[in-house]
Design a protein around this motif. Sequence first.
Motif, short mmCIF file in Angstrom:
data_model
loop_
_atom_site.label_atom_id
_atom_site.label_comp_id
_atom_site.label_asym_id
_atom_site.label_seq_id
_atom_site.Cartn_x
_atom_site.Cartn_y
_atom_site.Cartn_z
N LYS A 189 0.80 -1.22 0.00
CA LYS A 189 0.00 0.00 0.00
C LYS A 189 0.84 1.28 0.00
O LYS A 189 0.48 2.26 -0.63
CB LYS A 189 -0.94 0.02 1.21
CG LYS A 189 -2.04 -0.98 1.12
CD LYS A 189 -2.96 -0.63 -0.03
CE LYS A 189 -4.08 -1.65 -0.12
NZ LYS A 189 -4.92 -1.45 -1.28
N VAL A 190 1.94 1.26 0.72
CA VAL A 190 2.72 2.49 0.88
C VAL A 190 3.77 2.66 -0.21
O VAL A 190 4.05 3.78 -0.64
CB VAL A 190 3.38 2.52 2.28
CG1 VAL A 190 4.30 3.70 2.44
CG2 VAL A 190 2.31 2.52 3.35
N VAL A 191 4.34 1.56 -0.70
CA VAL A 191 5.46 1.66 -1.64
C VAL A 191 5.10 1.20 -3.05
O VAL A 191 5.25 1.96 -4.01
CB VAL A 191 6.67 0.85 -1.11
CG1 VAL A 191 7.82 0.91 -2.09
CG2 VAL A 191 7.11 1.36 0.25
N LEU A 192 4.65 -0.03 -3.18
CA LEU A 192 4.50 -0.63 -4.51
C LEU A 192 3.39 -0.02 -5.34
O LEU A 192 3.57 0.21 -6.54
CB LEU A 192 4.30 -2.14 -4.38
CG LEU A 192 5.49 -2.92 -3.88
CD1 LEU A 192 5.14 -4.39 -3.77
CD2 LEU A 192 6.69 -2.74 -4.78
N VAL A 193 2.24 0.24 -4.76
CA VAL A 193 1.13 0.79 -5.53
C VAL A 193 1.45 2.19 -6.06
O VAL A 193 1.29 2.44 -7.26
CB VAL A 193 -0.19 0.76 -4.72
CG1 VAL A 193 -1.28 1.55 -5.41
CG2 VAL A 193 -0.63 -0.68 -4.50
N PRO A 194 1.92 3.12 -5.23
CA PRO A 194 2.24 4.44 -5.79
C PRO A 194 3.37 4.40 -6.84
O PRO A 194 3.27 5.08 -7.88
CB PRO A 194 2.69 5.26 -4.57
CG PRO A 194 2.09 4.57 -3.41
CD PRO A 194 2.03 3.12 -3.76
N ILE A 195 4.40 3.61 -6.59
CA ILE A 195 5.48 3.51 -7.57
C ILE A 195 4.98 2.87 -8.86
O ILE A 195 5.31 3.31 -9.96
CB ILE A 195 6.68 2.74 -6.99
CG1 ILE A 195 7.37 3.58 -5.94
CG2 ILE A 195 7.67 2.36 -8.09
CD1 ILE A 195 8.48 2.87 -5.22
N GLN A 249 1.89 2.89 -10.10
CA GLN A 249 1.05 3.83 -10.84
C GLN A 249 1.89 4.89 -11.53
O GLN A 249 1.63 5.25 -12.68
CB GLN A 249 0.04 4.47 -9.90
CG GLN A 249 -1.03 3.50 -9.46
CD GLN A 249 -1.97 4.09 -8.43
OE1 GLN A 249 -1.70 5.15 -7.84
NE2 GLN A 249 -3.07 3.41 -8.18
N TRP A 250 2.88 5.41 -10.83
CA TRP A 250 3.75 6.40 -11.44
C TRP A 250 4.48 5.82 -12.64
O TRP A 250 4.56 6.44 -13.70
CB TRP A 250 4.76 6.92 -10.42
CG TRP A 250 5.77 7.84 -11.02
CD1 TRP A 250 5.63 9.17 -11.25
CD2 TRP A 250 7.06 7.47 -11.51
NE1 TRP A 250 6.76 9.66 -11.84
CE2 TRP A 250 7.66 8.64 -12.02
CE3 TRP A 250 7.77 6.29 -11.56
CZ2 TRP A 250 8.92 8.65 -12.56
CZ3 TRP A 250 9.03 6.30 -12.11
CH2 TRP A 250 9.60 7.45 -12.60
N TYR A 251 5.02 4.61 -12.49
CA TYR A 251 5.77 3.97 -13.57
C TYR A 251 4.87 3.72 -14.78
O TYR A 251 5.26 3.94 -15.91
CB TYR A 251 6.37 2.65 -13.07
CG TYR A 251 7.21 1.95 -14.10
CD1 TYR A 251 8.50 2.40 -14.39
CD2 TYR A 251 6.72 0.86 -14.81
CE1 TYR A 251 9.28 1.78 -15.34
CE2 TYR A 251 7.49 0.23 -15.77
CZ TYR A 251 8.77 0.69 -16.03
OH TYR A 251 9.53 0.07 -16.99
N GLU A 252 3.63 3.27 -14.52
CA GLU A 252 2.72 2.99 -15.62
C GLU A 252 2.37 4.26 -16.40
O GLU A 252 2.28 4.24 -17.63
CB GLU A 252 1.45 2.36 -15.07
CG GLU A 252 0.45 1.97 -16.14
CD GLU A 252 -0.79 1.32 -15.57
OE1 GLU A 252 -1.67 1.01 -16.37
OE2 GLU A 252 -0.87 1.13 -14.34
N MET A 253 2.21 5.36 -15.72
CA MET A 253 1.80 6.60 -16.38
C MET A 253 2.97 7.36 -17.01
O MET A 253 2.78 8.03 -18.02
CB MET A 253 1.10 7.53 -15.37
CG MET A 253 -0.19 7.00 -14.88
SD MET A 253 -1.33 6.84 -16.26
CE MET A 253 -2.53 5.77 -15.58
N ASN A 254 4.16 7.25 -16.45
CA ASN A 254 5.26 8.10 -16.90
C ASN A 254 6.37 7.40 -17.65
O ASN A 254 7.03 8.03 -18.48
CB ASN A 254 5.86 8.84 -15.70
CG ASN A 254 4.86 9.77 -15.07
OD1 ASN A 254 4.14 10.46 -15.75
ND2 ASN A 254 4.79 9.76 -13.75
N ARG A 255 6.64 6.16 -17.35
CA ARG A 255 7.83 5.51 -17.90
C ARG A 255 7.55 4.33 -18.83
O ARG A 255 8.31 4.09 -19.75
CB ARG A 255 8.74 5.02 -16.78
CG ARG A 255 9.32 6.12 -15.96
CD ARG A 255 10.37 6.83 -16.73
NE ARG A 255 10.93 7.90 -15.92
CZ ARG A 255 11.76 8.79 -16.37
NH1 ARG A 255 12.15 8.75 -17.61
NH2 ARG A 255 12.21 9.74 -15.59
#
Length: 84
Positions: free
Chosen positions: A23-29, A31-37
């Motif tokens: 919840k704290v690390v993997l999900v935010p990273i 989502q960011w990776y999917e949208m930006n990289r």
Amino acid sequence: MKILIRLLFILAGALALSFLVAKVVLVPIGQWYEMNRAQSESDLSRAFVIALAVQALCVVVGGWLGDRGFRTWRQKQLDRQQRM
């Protein structure tokens, strides 16, 4: 009975650490990776495999921490019994 309590401590530690990291690390990273990289499905599947490996590691470490917590709890109980 002691074995059951020890298993519960291990299970609780494994689930707690795994849930917290997800919840704290993997999900935010993720989502960011999917949208930006990520540029293709291959990138996403590679990121998914890495996330699974991190989750597996967290389960093992959480189980170890749960076992340590059980040992600490058990030692405190034994110390209390010896004082009486």
